[in-house]
Write a protein that holds these residues in place. Structure first.
Motif, PDB file in Angstrom:
ATOM      1  N   PRO A  92     -51.301  28.007  24.486  1.00  0.00           N
ATOM      2  CA  PRO A  92     -49.871  27.982  23.885  1.00  0.00           C
ATOM      3  C   PRO A  92     -49.700  26.512  23.337  1.00  0.00           C
ATOM      4  N   ASP A  93     -50.460  25.454  23.768  1.00  0.00           N
ATOM      5  CA  ASP A  93     -50.095  24.049  23.228  1.00  0.00           C
ATOM      6  C   ASP A  93     -50.757  23.966  21.613  1.00  0.00           C
ATOM      7  N   LEU A  94     -51.509  25.081  21.267  1.00  0.00           N
ATOM      8  CA  LEU A  94     -51.902  25.148  19.703  1.00  0.00           C
ATOM      9  C   LEU A  94     -51.079  26.079  18.966  1.00  0.00           C
ATOM     10  N   VAL A  95     -49.744  26.212  19.563  1.00  0.00           N
ATOM     11  CA  VAL A  95     -48.779  26.910  18.521  1.00  0.00           C
ATOM     12  C   VAL A  95     -47.800  25.759  18.594  1.00  0.00           C
ATOM     13  N   ALA A  96     -47.181  25.674  17.124  1.00  0.00           N
ATOM     14  CA  ALA A  96     -46.090  24.610  16.872  1.00  0.00           C
ATOM     15  C   ALA A  96     -45.190  25.443  15.872  1.00  0.00           C
ATOM     16  N   HIS A  97     -43.769  25.476  16.430  1.00  0.00           N
ATOM     17  CA  HIS A  97     -42.915  26.396  15.591  1.00  0.00           C
ATOM     18  C   HIS A  97     -41.871  25.283  14.708  1.00  0.00           C
ATOM     19  N   GLY A  98     -41.529  25.814  13.602  1.00  0.00           N
ATOM     20  CA  GLY A  98     -40.880  25.397  12.555  1.00  0.00           C
ATOM     21  C   GLY A  98     -40.161  26.187  11.753  1.00  0.00           C
ATOM     22  N   SER A  99     -40.355  25.958  10.172  1.00  0.00           N
ATOM     23  CA  SER A  99     -39.835  26.840   9.383  1.00  0.00           C
ATOM     24  C   SER A  99     -40.926  27.313   8.390  1.00  0.00           C
ATOM     25  N   PHE A 100     -40.425  28.284   7.702  1.00  0.00           N
ATOM     26  CA  PHE A 100     -41.467  28.725   6.644  1.00  0.00           C
ATOM     27  C   PHE A 100     -41.510  27.873   5.246  1.00  0.00           C
ATOM     28  N   THR A 101     -41.265  26.611   5.448  1.00  0.00           N
ATOM     29  CA  THR A 101     -41.181  25.692   4.241  1.00  0.00           C
ATOM     30  C   THR A 101     -42.393  24.832   4.354  1.00  0.00           C
ATOM     31  N   ARG A 102     -42.560  24.126   2.921  1.00  0.00           N
ATOM     32  CA  ARG A 102     -43.636  23.075   2.813  1.00  0.00           C
ATOM     33  C   ARG A 102     -43.367  21.960   3.878  1.00  0.00           C
ATOM     34  N   ALA A 103     -42.096  21.415   3.717  1.00  0.00           N
ATOM     35  CA  ALA A 103     -41.754  20.254   4.419  1.00  0.00           C
ATOM     36  C   ALA A 103     -41.880  20.596   6.023  1.00  0.00           C
ATOM     37  N   SER A 104     -41.712  21.701   6.505  1.00  0.00           N
ATOM     38  CA  SER A 104     -42.112  21.924   7.848  1.00  0.00           C
ATOM     39  C   SER A 104     -43.438  21.894   8.015  1.00  0.00           C
ATOM     40  N   GLY A 105     -44.260  22.535   7.338  1.00  0.00           N
ATOM     41  CA  GLY A 105     -45.746  22.313   7.590  1.00  0.00           C
ATOM     42  C   GLY A 105     -46.347  20.982   7.366  1.00  0.00           C
ATOM     43  N   ALA A 108     -48.877  25.858   4.349  1.00  0.00           N
ATOM     44  CA  ALA A 108     -50.118  25.342   4.136  1.00  0.00           C
ATOM     45  C   ALA A 108     -49.989  24.166   3.356  1.00  0.00           C
ATOM     46  N   ALA A 109     -49.345  24.134   2.494  1.00  0.00           N
ATOM     47  CA  ALA A 109     -49.193  23.086   1.202  1.00  0.00           C
ATOM     48  C   ALA A 109     -48.842  21.921   1.917  1.00  0.00           C
ATOM     49  N   GLY A 110     -48.097  22.086   2.764  1.00  0.00           N
ATOM     50  CA  GLY A 110     -47.503  20.842   3.674  1.00  0.00           C
ATOM     51  C   GLY A 110     -48.609  20.201   4.498  1.00  0.00           C
ATOM     52  N   VAL A 111     -49.657  21.255   5.152  1.00  0.00           N
ATOM     53  CA  VAL A 111     -50.755  20.702   5.756  1.00  0.00           C
ATOM     54  C   VAL A 111     -51.705  20.234   5.118  1.00  0.00           C
ATOM     55  N   TYR A 112     -51.768  20.503   3.538  1.00  0.00           N
ATOM     56  CA  TYR A 112     -52.762  19.748   2.778  1.00  0.00           C
ATOM     57  C   TYR A 112     -52.040  18.289   2.674  1.00  0.00           C
ATOM     58  N   THR A 113     -50.927  17.908   2.458  1.00  0.00           N
ATOM     59  CA  THR A 113     -50.410  17.000   2.191  1.00  0.00           C
ATOM     60  C   THR A 113     -50.588  15.842   3.126  1.00  0.00           C
TER      61      THR A 113
END
Length: 357
Positions: free
Chosen positions: A234-247, A272-277
């Motif tokens: 469960p530590d490998l799950v992070a909750h946010g929103s479906f947005t670039r900023a959240s990623g 995923a785009a936010g992850v890239y950045t």
């Protein structure tokens, strides 16, 4: 022409009586032409239609609603028009509606369920032929489910139909169509791809904790881990929103400490785009240092470098299918059996996942 043979001047404020006088018919005949549900002779219909054009007559929508006339209008209600997946679905609805001579109205909710209910009520008052709702809901919103169920029944009484896209169905006895896609299976296939490439520590970036779409994708992810004999952490799950900023924010926080994962499963391509950045800012190369996958397969997935591996969801076809179901007449039958369709998803493998070992 008026009964005296003198053409009337066009007027934006023309009344139904004006149209009847110009066409040389009774007001009742004009009403029948507007409603389209009573027989009218061809010549009378042509005269009325010509008078409507010449007088620039605009039918009173409220009056038509009071008369029980179902309009050739589809209402499409979504959270945010900026979301690329919703935009593709909206395009599908609009294109299908236009091909059948129907109009498409779009309303946005910004994720507010009370606003969504208000929009559905408004479209019910306007006698829209169908109301399409797309996107996830709060899995624990019992009052919302009760209210939307009541609205579905009211729409049916008015000859309209509630169509749910990409969200859980209501009870079996509720007159609503459900057009979905295999959300959980898509996530299962995508996680299986990562596991087959040797990844065992996968960070899952989810949406809200009660968001139905997020829950379905997380369920598919966990099922794949079980299939491959990998214990869920469960530590490998992070909750946010479906947005670039959240990623971006979720990944940035996880990269500030010791990195305990080799891959990131972002619940949407925008995340995923936010992850890239965030990864680039930390000097990490994708996929050499960190593998990344997304979900939805919108155009963004091909624009990212390296190109993003993602689950393709047929959003445009989802919209077209919803429109076709909404425009059909058979749902007005008392013995209508309902519609539940599920479209298939598939993994599109590109360049964002490295092979380990």
């Amino acid at each position: 022409m008026s009964p005296t043979g003198t053409p009337r001047k066009p007027s934006a404020a023309a009344t139904l009586t004006d149209v009847a006088a110009q066409a040389g018919v009774s007001p009742a005949t004009v009403s029948r032409v507007l409603a389209g549900n009573y027989p009218v002779s061809r010549s009378a219909r042509q005269r009325v239609q010509r008078a409507l054009r010449e007088l620039n007559y605009v039918a009173n929508t409220h009056a038509r609603a009071l008369a029980g006339v179902r309009t050739k209008t589809i209402a499409f209600v979504l959270a945010d028009v900026r979301g690329p997946s919703f935009a593709e679905a909206a395009h599908g609805v609009e294109q299908e509606a236009a091909s059948h001579g129907w109009l498409c109205l779009i309303g946005t909710t910004q994720g507010d369920q009370d606003r969504e209910l208000a929009l559905v009520r408004l479209m019910q008052e306007q006698r829209a032929g169908a109301v399409i709702l797309i996107g996830a809901v709060d899995d624990d919103a019992k009052d919302y489910r009760k209210q939307i169920t009541e609205l579905a029944r009211s729409l049916q009484t008015a000859g309209s139909l509630l169509v749910l896209c990409g969200r859980p169905p209501l009870d079996d006895d509720v007159p609503a169509a459900v057009i979905g896609y295999d959300n959980s299976d898509g996530a299962y296939a995508l996680t299986s791809h990562l596991l087959a490439r040797g990844h065992r520590r996968i960070l899952f970036l989810a949406g809200g904790e009660r968001n139905t779409t997020s829950l379905a994708r997380l369920a598919g992810h966990r099922r794949a881990l079980t299939t491959f004999g990998v214990e869920f952490d469960p530590d490998l799950v992070a909750h946010g929103s479906f947005t670039r900023a959240s990623g971006y924010q979720l990944t940035r926080r996880r990269l500030l400490g010791d990195r305990d994962f080799t891959a990131v499963f972002a619940a949407t391509d925008a995340m995923a785009a936010g992850v890239y950045t965030a990864a680039t800012e930390r000097g990490l190369r994708i996929p050499d240092d960190l593998s990344v996958v997304g979900y939805d397969d919108v155009e963004l997935a091909q624009d990212l470098r390296p190109r993003l591996t993602s689950v393709h969801v047929p959003y445009e076809e989802l919209g077209r299918t919803a429109a076709r179901v909404g425009m059909a007449e058979d749902h007005q039958r008392e013995d209508w059996p309902g519609v539940r369709l599920e479209l298939k998803t598939h993994v599109v493998i590109r360049d964002s996942v490295a092979q380990l070992g």
